[in-house]
Design a protein around this motif. Structure first.
Motif, short mmCIF file in Angstrom:
data_model
loop_
_atom_site.label_atom_id
_atom_site.label_comp_id
_atom_site.label_asym_id
_atom_site.label_seq_id
_atom_site.Cartn_x
_atom_site.Cartn_y
_atom_site.Cartn_z
N VAL A 343 5.47 -42.65 4.20
CA VAL A 343 5.99 -42.77 5.57
C VAL A 343 4.83 -42.58 6.54
O VAL A 343 4.10 -41.58 6.47
N GLU A 345 5.28 -43.80 10.15
CA GLU A 345 5.79 -43.73 11.52
C GLU A 345 7.24 -43.28 11.54
O GLU A 345 8.02 -43.60 10.63
N LEU A 346 7.58 -42.52 12.60
CA LEU A 346 8.95 -42.05 12.83
C LEU A 346 9.36 -42.43 14.25
O LEU A 346 8.54 -42.47 15.16
N THR A 348 12.59 -41.38 16.93
CA THR A 348 13.84 -40.70 17.26
C THR A 348 13.90 -40.51 18.76
O THR A 348 12.87 -40.25 19.41
N LEU A 381 14.12 -34.96 15.71
CA LEU A 381 13.11 -35.27 14.69
C LEU A 381 13.36 -34.46 13.42
O LEU A 381 13.28 -35.00 12.30
N LEU A 384 16.18 -35.98 11.55
CA LEU A 384 15.78 -37.21 10.85
C LEU A 384 15.13 -36.88 9.51
O LEU A 384 15.44 -37.51 8.49
N LEU A 385 14.26 -35.90 9.50
CA LEU A 385 13.57 -35.52 8.27
C LEU A 385 14.54 -34.88 7.28
O LEU A 385 14.45 -35.10 6.06
N SER A 417 7.46 -36.90 3.49
CA SER A 417 7.43 -36.74 4.95
C SER A 417 8.11 -35.44 5.37
O SER A 417 7.67 -34.76 6.30
N GLN A 536 12.54 -44.29 9.90
CA GLN A 536 11.32 -43.92 9.18
C GLN A 536 10.68 -45.19 8.66
O GLN A 536 11.33 -45.98 7.94
#
Length: 903
Positions: A343, A345-346, A348, A381, A384-385, A417, A536
């Motif tokens: 991964v 780039e993220l 949110t 964030l 998301l993880l 990630s 992601q």
């Protein structure tokens, strides 16, 4: 089956296919019908092309001009009574025949390995019963049942499936397992995108399915590849072609000079017997008996050196072919890239983040605008993880620098990630245990997991999947504070497009807080009302060492082209990162081309496209072969890497076929000339450099040994022309040739690579084996050997020496002169002082051995008797060494002058 039917099974409705093949999905075929079809279609095996017998293939190895010369030399040695020498030369001829026979046999081994790929068992439905049968007994129309772990036994049209995923990497080059579904597709759908077809020899990695056999044996996709392998001719290498041509010329020159010598002798009135001896002496003098043996040894030493650099050579001449390589066609996954999804780039709450670090080692940090981000202060964030961690069936294992993934590489990237954000896996698993799961299914394109949050005392669903499938179920998205707000799909699609252009594979994530008493999860539960969390974006990152190697290849004048089964956007993005292409935006059509686009090109257009494009994506096995052939038609020396069955025809056709040692199939390895034990492109670049060094050493040896042969021939020709006694007898010429090859020339095989080797352009196949500079030096040294040998021979006779003493002086002029010339043969450009006096200690060992042999030839009575020599005095040795010093000095001065003129 007809070609039209064969190509279009994927575009037909399942019920139509069952009807056309007169089968039954409930009961399968009846036993009587199976027998009829076996008689009609044959067994589900591959046909191996009939070849000539092993004995004939072995005898054909002797049908070469250089071998004819050596056979003549054997006859000469037998005539002279030199039975030991005749046996040695015959041993050399026999060894080369065995090597050639082994090289030719590897193609048959590749086909045998391909046939073995079909040997498996299958579960079929026949006469209403499930049966386990040998896959070779399958017939068209059989209903086959497949589950995780099975090998697909034939080409099958899928009828029904549940979460079915197939590893097609060996056939298509696709780096990840492919989800399968039974819906009909468009006729023009490419092989890699036919999601309703299962192909022979691929593997079921997940789920189960039922299908109908539509093609067996030679009519399958793997059968098509087998035909390509059968019809693909193995090319001779540039060096073997040039040596063959050189041998023909040398044979004609020797015969011509021997005839001319004989006629001139007759004109002088010499006897038939003496002229025959003179012709024999000339033939022996000019035949480079040690050439095949020393070339084989030089190549073998190159093989040994390459084995220390993660490269196994299966075919000796491949070593020198590497030195001539002008284009390397490389697979992407695992060769140019790490084969470890990461991964990078993220996205949110309208914020973008980057993650440093590559591979499965969880070293790195999450950054925003080049500043380290505190994930604990970013609730969305963090969510998301957490979603990527919980909605996941894989495991991250390891410690320090040894980390591996058990499960899907894509899911593994999500774990890494989360680890980089310092999320405590065990704590989260304990706090939010999984209650139920909806596994990934191709028709839905998502996976969902139900968890009970002990801390909040509520059930939460996390969902991950394709952007389209996730977005259509979301009505809100989480803002920067983790609160739901109305969703704006256009903004999310802009982010997706931005990531896709960078070659990132994008996964979307969402959540749903459900009723606290829910205990199971269905598709209806996640049909709508979800909260979009974020994206992601991941990629299989380029190998850093491969990037450096590609740059080194560019400097060395070698083009690198990517040929992959992956999508063109992903492939182009990776190629840009690696420096294969400078820009994607300026002129995309000239740098990347797809299999579909290749299909419509004629021969000339294909050659042009193959030259200009750096990326070939979504290509079929036949197209890979066509690309290699197009490049070769344009005069290129092509190296082709591959790991799958689909790569084998192109790997075999290439001038140098390279297989992957870790991920490669046995078919690819058998078809290849070279195997990389670490699957790393950097090893190819190192092998190319070693190949150039080997080619350099072969040319140095040729320049050395041909100067010796030329000088000997001149001595005998001049003696005939001036009607003088022969200064060198046939047996003495044999002694000079064998000792020069073994004691002196062979030491050049151990010469280290010269500096700046990878700054030079590849040696073009059109260039002759010996350039003008080398030919001039051969003539120069040959003339000096003639002058020294003939001059000292006449001088000795004039001062009253015996004929045996004079001939001993003449022979030793060659022994000492060659030793001095050897020091200058270490490089065509540099002096021994520039290279380092002691960087090749074998040189000094060879010179010492030559001096010892010369002393034995001169002073041992048995050697005097065998070779018609006699002891000589100190003054004679001083004269001989004087000739040697003159040869060394003249060649050194010639090198200096030539280098200054070049600069």
């Amino acid at each position: 089956m007809s070609n039209d039917t064969y190509e279009n099974w994927h575009s037909r409705n399942e019920l139509d296919i069952v009807k056309v093949l007169v089968s039954n999905t409930e009961s399968g075929l009846e036993r009587a019908e199976v027998e009829k079809r076996r008689e009609k279609y044959g067994k589900n095996t591959l046909t191996v092309k009939k070849t000539i017998s092993p004995l004939v293939r072995f005898l054909v190895q002797f049908h070469q001009a250089l071998v004819y010369i050596l056979l003549v030399a054997i006859g000469v040695k037998l005539y002279l009574g030199a039975y030991v020498d005749a046996s040695v030369i015959f041993g050399v001829v026999l060894l080369n025949a065995i090597i050639g026979f082994a090289q030719e046999s590897k193609a048959l081994n590749a086909l045998a390995a391909l046939s073995q790929a079909l040997l498996t068992t299958s579960t079929v439905l026949r006469s209403g019963e499930k049966q386990q049968i040998n896959a070779k007994e399958l017939v068209v129309g059989d209903i086959v049942l497949l589950q995780s772990g099975d090998k697909v036994p034939a080409d099958i049209r899928l009828l029904s499936s549940r979460e079915l995923q197939i590893d097609e990497s060996a056939l298509t080059g696709e780096s990840t397992s492919v989800a399968k579904m039974e819906i009909p597709l468009k006729k023009e759908t490419s092989l890699a995108d036919r999601s309703n077809m299962l192909y022979s020899s691929t593997l079921v990695t997940y789920g189960m399915g039922t299908g109908i056999v539509v093609e067996i044996g030679d009519n399958t996709e793997i059968g098509h590849i087998s035909k390509l392998l059968n019809n693909t001719q193995v090319l001779t290498t540039p060096l073997t072609r040039k040596i063959s041509k050189f041998s023909h010329i040398l044979l004609l020159v020797i015969l011509g000079l021997a005839t001319l010598t004989f006629l001139i002798g007759l004109w002088h009135g010499n006897s038939w017997e003496s002229l025959f001896m003179a012709s024999v002496a000339l033939s022996v003098a000019m035949i480079p008996e040690g050439l095949p043996a020393v070339m084989t040894i030089i190549l073998a030493i190159g093989v040994s050196r390459m084995s220390k650099q993660n490269t196994i050579i299966r075919h000796l001449p491949a070593v020198e072919t590497l030195g001539s390589t002008t284009i390397i066609c490389s697979d992407k996954t695992g060769t140019l890239t790490r084969n470890e999804m990461t991964v990078q780039e993220l996205f949110t709450a309208n914020e973008n983040f980057e993650i440093s670090g590559i591979g499965y080692i969880p070293d790195g940090e999450i950054r925003q605008l080049n500043n380290k981000c505190e994930v604990s202060k970013k609730p969305t964030l963090l969510e998301l993880l957490k979603a990527g961690l919980l909605c996941n069936d894989s495991m991250l294992k390891g410690s320090e620098k040894s980390w591996t993934i058990e499960g899907d590489p894509t899911e593994g990237a999500l774990l890494v990630s989360a680890k980089k954000a310092y999320i405590d896996f065990d704590l989260l698993y304990t706090q939010m245990p999984r209650v139920d799961t909806i596994p990934f299914e191709s028709q839905y394109q998502y996976m969902a997991t139900l968890h009970f949050d002990k801390k909040m005392n509520q059930h939460i669903v996390y969902l991950k999947g394709s952007v389209e499938s996730v977005l259509e179920r979301c009505s809100t998205y989480l803002d920067i504070n983790g609160n739901p707000v109305p969703i704006i799909n256009e903004e999310i699609h802009i982010q997706v497009q931005s990531m896709a252009k960078k070659g990132l594979r994008v996964l979307a994530f969402a959540k749903l807080i459900t009723q606290s008493n829910i205990q199971s999860l269905s598709h209806d539960n996640v049909a709508h009302g979800l909260e979009f969390i974020g994206l992601q974006g991941m990629i299989d990152p380029p190998r850093e060492e491969a990037i450096r190697s590609i740059e080194a290849c560019k400097t060395a004048g070698i083009q690198v082209k990517m040929i992959t089964g992956d999508h063109v956007i992903t492939a182009t993005a990776i190629a840009t990162k690696m420096g294969l292409i400078q820009s994607v935006m300026k002129n995309e059509e000239t740098v990347a081309i797809t299999g579909k686009e290749l299909e419509v090109l004629n021969k000339d257009e294909l050659i042009q496209a193959s030259k200009s494009a750096s990326v070939f994506a979504r290509v079929t096995p036949e197209q890979k072969l066509r690309i290699v052939e197009a490049l070769q038609a344009d005069g290129e020396i092509v190296a082709m890497t591959g790991d799958g069955v689909n790569d084998a025809p192109a790997v075999r056709k290439a001038n140098i076929g390279i297989a992957m040692g870790i991920t490669g199939t046995e078919v690819a390895k058998e078809a290849a000339d070279m195997v990389l034990t670490d699957d790393n492109f950097a090893s190819i670049e190192a092998a190319v450099e070693e190949g150039r060094g080997v080619l350099d050493n072969i040319i140095k040896f040729l320049g050395f040994i041909l100067a010796t042969n030329f000088g000997e021939g001149l001595v005998i020709i001049v003696a005939i022309l001036v009607n003088e006694t022969l200064p060198i007898l046939p047996v003495q010429a044999l002694w000079i040739n064998m000792t020069a090859s073994i004691f002196l020339g062979l030491t050049l095989a151990f010469e280290p690579r010269e500096p700046g080797l990878m700054q030079k352009q590849p040696r073009l196949p059109s260039l002759p084996l010996l350039n003008g500079e080398m030919i001039f030096r051969i003539f120069l040294v040959g003339l000096m050997l003639l002058g020294g040998s003939f001059g000292l021979f006449e001088l000795a006779l004039n001062r009253g020496a015996s004929l045996e003493e004079a001939r001993t002086i003449a022979v030793n002029v060659f022994a000492v002169g060659e030793s001095f010339y050897l020091l200058n043969s270490r490089s065509l450009r540099f002096s021994i002082f520039k290279l380092g006096i002691f960087t090749n200690m074998w040189i000094w060992g060879g010179v010492l051995a030559m001096i010892t042999a010369s002393i034995a030839l001169t002073y041992l009575p048995i050697m005097n008797q065998m070779f018609h020599t006699a002891p000589i005095g100190l003054n004679d040795w001083l004269h001989i060494f004087g000739v040697g010093l003159i040869i060394y000095s003249v060649v050194s001065i010639e090198k200096i002058i030539r280098q200054r003129l070049k600069h």
